[in-house]
Design a protein around this motif. Structure first.
Motif, short mmCIF file in Angstrom:
data_model
loop_
_atom_site.label_atom_id
_atom_site.label_comp_id
_atom_site.label_asym_id
_atom_site.label_seq_id
_atom_site.Cartn_x
_atom_site.Cartn_y
_atom_site.Cartn_z
N ARG A 189 0.75 -1.65 0.08
CA ARG A 189 0.42 -0.07 0.05
C ARG A 189 0.62 1.49 0.10
O ARG A 189 1.59 1.14 0.80
N VAL A 190 0.28 2.37 -1.11
CA VAL A 190 2.03 4.11 -1.66
C VAL A 190 1.03 4.09 -0.67
O VAL A 190 -0.58 4.71 -0.61
N ARG A 191 1.88 4.94 0.19
CA ARG A 191 0.75 6.77 1.01
C ARG A 191 2.08 7.91 0.93
O ARG A 191 2.50 7.63 0.69
N LEU A 198 -7.33 3.91 3.32
CA LEU A 198 -6.81 2.65 1.74
C LEU A 198 -4.89 2.72 1.28
O LEU A 198 -4.89 1.37 1.18
N SER A 199 -4.65 3.59 2.34
CA SER A 199 -3.23 3.41 2.19
C SER A 199 -2.30 3.36 2.92
O SER A 199 -1.39 3.47 2.75
N TYR A 200 -2.80 2.78 4.29
CA TYR A 200 -2.58 2.27 5.31
C TYR A 200 -2.86 1.02 6.31
O TYR A 200 -2.55 0.84 6.95
N ALA A 235 -19.93 10.33 -8.83
CA ALA A 235 -18.45 10.24 -7.52
C ALA A 235 -17.39 11.03 -8.44
O ALA A 235 -16.62 10.55 -9.15
N TYR A 236 -17.06 11.91 -7.10
CA TYR A 236 -15.83 12.08 -7.12
C TYR A 236 -14.57 10.49 -6.79
O TYR A 236 -15.00 10.65 -5.35
N MET A 237 -13.49 10.09 -7.21
CA MET A 237 -12.36 9.93 -7.34
C MET A 237 -11.92 10.00 -5.88
O MET A 237 -11.55 8.46 -4.63
P1 FDA Z 1 -3.20 8.83 0.50
O1 FDA Z 1 -1.97 8.92 0.52
O2 FDA Z 1 -3.73 8.23 1.89
O3 FDA Z 1 -2.85 8.43 -0.89
C1 FDA Z 1 -4.66 7.77 -1.74
C2 FDA Z 1 -4.20 7.12 -2.76
O4 FDA Z 1 -3.20 7.51 -3.18
C3 FDA Z 1 -4.61 5.69 -1.89
O5 FDA Z 1 -4.95 4.05 -2.66
C4 FDA Z 1 -2.70 5.58 -1.85
O6 FDA Z 1 -2.48 4.48 -1.70
C5 FDA Z 1 -2.78 6.80 -3.31
N1 FDA Z 1 -1.05 6.74 -3.68
C6 FDA Z 1 -0.95 8.13 -2.60
N2 FDA Z 1 0.54 8.05 -3.59
C7 FDA Z 1 0.49 7.42 -4.21
C8 FDA Z 1 2.06 7.48 -5.80
N3 FDA Z 1 2.90 7.74 -5.60
N4 FDA Z 1 1.81 6.57 -6.11
C9 FDA Z 1 -0.21 5.76 -6.67
N5 FDA Z 1 -0.32 5.59 -5.55
C10 FDA Z 1 -0.50 6.51 -4.93
N6 FDA Z 1 -9.06 16.76 -2.83
C11 FDA Z 1 -9.37 17.59 -3.85
O7 FDA Z 1 -9.52 17.02 -5.20
N7 FDA Z 1 -9.54 19.07 -3.37
C12 FDA Z 1 -9.28 19.25 -2.01
O8 FDA Z 1 -9.31 20.28 -1.82
C13 FDA Z 1 -9.73 18.14 -1.42
N8 FDA Z 1 -8.80 18.43 -0.29
C14 FDA Z 1 -9.07 17.22 0.72
C15 FDA Z 1 -8.73 17.36 2.78
C16 FDA Z 1 -8.53 17.06 3.35
C17 FDA Z 1 -8.68 17.31 5.37
C18 FDA Z 1 -8.67 15.65 3.03
C19 FDA Z 1 -8.59 14.73 4.19
C20 FDA Z 1 -8.73 15.21 1.81
C21 FDA Z 1 -9.20 15.70 0.60
N9 FDA Z 1 -9.14 16.04 -0.25
C22 FDA Z 1 -8.71 17.39 -1.83
C23 FDA Z 1 -8.49 15.00 -1.26
C24 FDA Z 1 -7.50 13.99 -1.77
O9 FDA Z 1 -7.67 14.20 -3.04
C25 FDA Z 1 -7.74 12.40 -1.08
O10 FDA Z 1 -7.54 12.13 -0.41
C26 FDA Z 1 -6.14 12.19 -1.95
O11 FDA Z 1 -6.16 10.55 -2.66
C27 FDA Z 1 -5.01 12.02 -0.44
O12 FDA Z 1 -3.81 12.05 -1.52
P2 FDA Z 1 -2.65 11.42 -0.76
O13 FDA Z 1 -1.41 12.00 -1.20
O14 FDA Z 1 -2.99 12.54 0.70
O15 FDA Z 1 -3.75 10.19 0.27
#
Ligand code: FDA
Length: 634
Positions: A103-105, A114-116, A465-467
């Protein structure tokens, strides 16, 4: 007698199996990583097995939703925090050879964790140490590693120029890796579209541990990773973005109406005009339950990409009812506006860059909808009433207007399909603090009730819905942890897939099937593979030449397989034909091993079933299958 023998065998094997499983996989994975010279020299800084004293703090650092940080939440066996691309290559290959899910985060903001979190033994690849940002202001581009936050990118772009911008999220803490993988909208969406619309190149580690770029991936995979969902096609190490130009001055203003002021009439007017305004003007609505006195605050948050004078005349002409006056309008640079929208305590761009763990992480659940025709006043009143429900701590409903640039981009330009014809997007969100099942159930029920209630007023067939607002209520893959392969898996994934991707879902499945047929990169809502293709191929290109590394700390090249797997795993050397196994027994090229069978080479249905069970439930299940066989047939 034979029954006694079988029972003794069962006992002995069960005893051995109980000792095996997680611990052994963990040790074997760490051992595998330590065979890589580049990992070995840094191992104490990048590899954290679950008994490491820093394990919990690293795991919790990026968790944004307490629903997925409880004593019963499944934890990774190991967290790897790579510092360069070869560490990522090693982690991919070692996870495969030891049958661990990866799981990549990046930023950890995934709404469903789902990332952790995974139901099957897994490793977290946490990209927190990979956050290099290189802005090339002259060419209006930036290379950004996935572990950077949106705020860090905003700050670097803002520091490099007052007339360059990066259209990404409203919230600055979101990770680049996740947000771009699902689209990524912010206050510039009507002016410039999504973050994913601006990707010019990528650096990706594929399921065979090879480093790929746009040219070597081919245009199909390059299309798919710009919004087709994270953890589905590979690990995106870094992205090259085309930045957008903005005037030196933008204008922000905000007006709040409460229940007592009859907000429905303002909402009705907003629905008529918001998507048709000039691209430079965004009027976004945030509705929440305010306290002292308890009411619903309906906040009209506005950004005009231009000067105050122009903003004022435009808003007074298009929406005079709001009563906007010059006193509530503030001019600033685009980068400063991102600080205001993020609601940060601070005025300098540095305040966007700090990355600290969230204090008092709360529980939350969110859902989304798209609106294609105005919602009637009576329905809007009903929604506001539901937000006032007693016992619901922090309900939010956010309307983000579409139109503008969003409607100008074709719906199949990238996998994100929600373009022309959408008036606005809704996000429903509810937070709660109390650690109680009853409170949790009440809040989950509330948001599901609201979603049901809104069903008649939003898009249908599919209810879009928004992915990036991931919602497992709308459907999950057949085998929740692996995604599953084949036609049945595809049918089940289609339920949620067409909601996120509409007509682009089919193309995503084809590309996934060709590029990652064994479904190594998977989660509860990853694109399924039909399992027929050869791994590493794309539908338009199978060039596996090494990608150039965008930043100094990356090793680049295709060296992981050679470095990590001294002969016991043949993935990753970039020269093999593509049909050689990559499972945990893949050193003999005979097409009968588990990895090969799953890809459809030489498999029959029994071995495929056994293979799926083993992949799904881990190597321990293999022993149980042998026992079952003994009990049934011996
Ligand atoms: P995280 O690390 O949890 O990854 C999300 C998904 O992507 C997981 O499935 C993960 O495995 C995968 N992934 C992560 N890094 C990867 C990589 N390098 N390569 C391949 N896969 C990878 N959205 C938006 O469009 N506009 C907004 O303003 C906001 N605001 C917002 C605020 C808050 C507080 C939250 C909690 C969320 C948002 N979001 C948002 C939603 C956000 O875009 C969405 O949750 C993203 O997936 C978060 O990316 P992270 O890398 O932070 O998450």
């Amino acid at each position: 007698m034979s029954l006694l023998l079988i029972l003794s065998l069962v006992f002995l094997l069960s005893w051995n199996v109980a000792d095996a499983g997680g611990d052994d996989q963990q040790k074997a994975f760490v051992q595998c990583l330590s065979n890589s010279t580049s990992v070995a020299s840094n191992i104490s800084n990048i590899v954290y097995p679950s008994d490491n004293p820093s394990f919990s703090s690293i795991l919790e650092f990026s968790i944004r939703n307490r629903r997925f940080d409880t004593p019963t939440t499944p934890k990774p066996l190991v967290i790897v925090t790579p510092r360069n691309v070869s560490h990522i290559q090693s982690a991919v290959l070692c996870a495969q050879s030891h049958n661990l899910q990866l799981r990549v985060r990046s930023g950890g903001h995934d709404y469903e964790g789902l990332s952790y979190v995974s139901p099957r033994p897994f490793v977290v690849l946490d990209l927190i140490q990979m956050s290099n940002i290189t802005v090339d202001a002259a060419n209006q581009t930036a290379w950004v590693q996935s572990g950077a936050t949106v705020g860090q990118v905003y700050a670097q772009v803002g520091k490099s120029s007052n007339t360059l911008a990066f259209p990404a999220s409203v919230c600055h803490t979101v990770g680049i890796g996740g947000i771009v993988s699902g689209g990524g909208y912010g206050t510039l969406l009507r002016y410039a579209g999504l973050a994913a619309d601006h990707v010019a190149d990528v650096q990706v580690v594929d399921a065979r541990g090879r480093v790929r770029d746009r040219a070597s991936l081919g245009e199909d995979v390059f299309w798919a990773i710009r919004g087709g969902g994270g953890n589905t096609f590979g690990i995106v190490v870094a992205w090259k973005f085309n930045l957008v130009t903005v005037p030196e001055t933008v204008t922000m203003f905000s007006v709040t109406k409460t229940l007592e002021q009859g907000p429905t009439k303002y909402l009705a007017k907003w629905q008529k005009i918001a998507d048709a305004l000039p691209n430079e003007l965004l009027i976004r609505i945030v509705m929440y339950k305010a306290v002292n006195p308890v009411t619903i605050a309906v906040v009209f948050n506005c950004l005009y990409v231009g000067s105050k004078d122009k903003a004022l005349s435009l808003i007074q002409e298009s929406f005079p009812e709001l009563g906007v006056t010059p006193e509530v309008m503030f001019e600033m640079t685009w980068a400063q506006s991102t600080i205001q929208f993020a609601g940060i305590n601070g005025t300098t761009l540095d305040s966007l860059e700090s990355r600290t763990p969230v204090k008092d992480v709360t529980y939350f659940k969110a859902k989304s909808d798209y609106v294609t025709k105005p919602i009637p006043d009576s329905a809007m009143d009903g929604l506001l009433k539901m937000m006032m429900q007693d016992g619901i701590e922090q309900p939010y409903v956010i309307f983000t207007p579409y139109g503008g640039k969003m409607a100008e981009i074709a719906s199949n330009s990238i996998p994100f399909p929600h373009r022309e014809g959408n008036l606005f997007k809704i996000q429903y969100l509810v937070y709660w603090k109390e650690d109680s099942e009853e409170v949790s159930n009440a809040h989950m029920k509330w948001i599901r009730d609201v979603y049901d209630y809104m069903g008649s007023y939003v898009s249908s067939n599919p209810r879009a819905a928004y992915m990036n607002y991931r919602d497992l209520d709308i459907g999950e893959n057949m085998n929740s942890s692996t995604g599953g392969n084949g036609t049945m898996a595809y049918q089940q994934a289609k339920v949620w897939g067409v909601k996120y991707f509409k007509g682009n879902f089919e193309r995503l499945v084809k590309i996934k099937t060709a590029f990652d047929p064994t479904n190594f990169f998977s989660n509860e809502q990853s694109i399924p593979s039909l399992g027929a293709g050869k791994e590493g191929q794309t539908t338009s290109s199978n060039n596996s030449s090494p990608a150039s590394a965008p930043s100094g700390d990356s090793d680049g090249g295709n060296n992981a397989g050679n470095e990590t797997q001294s002969g016991d795993n043949n993935a990753g050397n970039g020269t093999q034909s593509g049909d050689v196994g990559q499972g945990d027994n893949n050193n003999n090229n005979n097409g009968t091993q588990i990895g090969g069978v799953l890809r459809g080479d030489n498999g029959n249905s029994t071995t495929q079933t056994i293979a799926s069970v083993v992949i799904r439930y881990g190597p321990r299940s293999y022993y149980y299958l042998v026992l079952l066989f003994l009990v049934l047939f011996v």
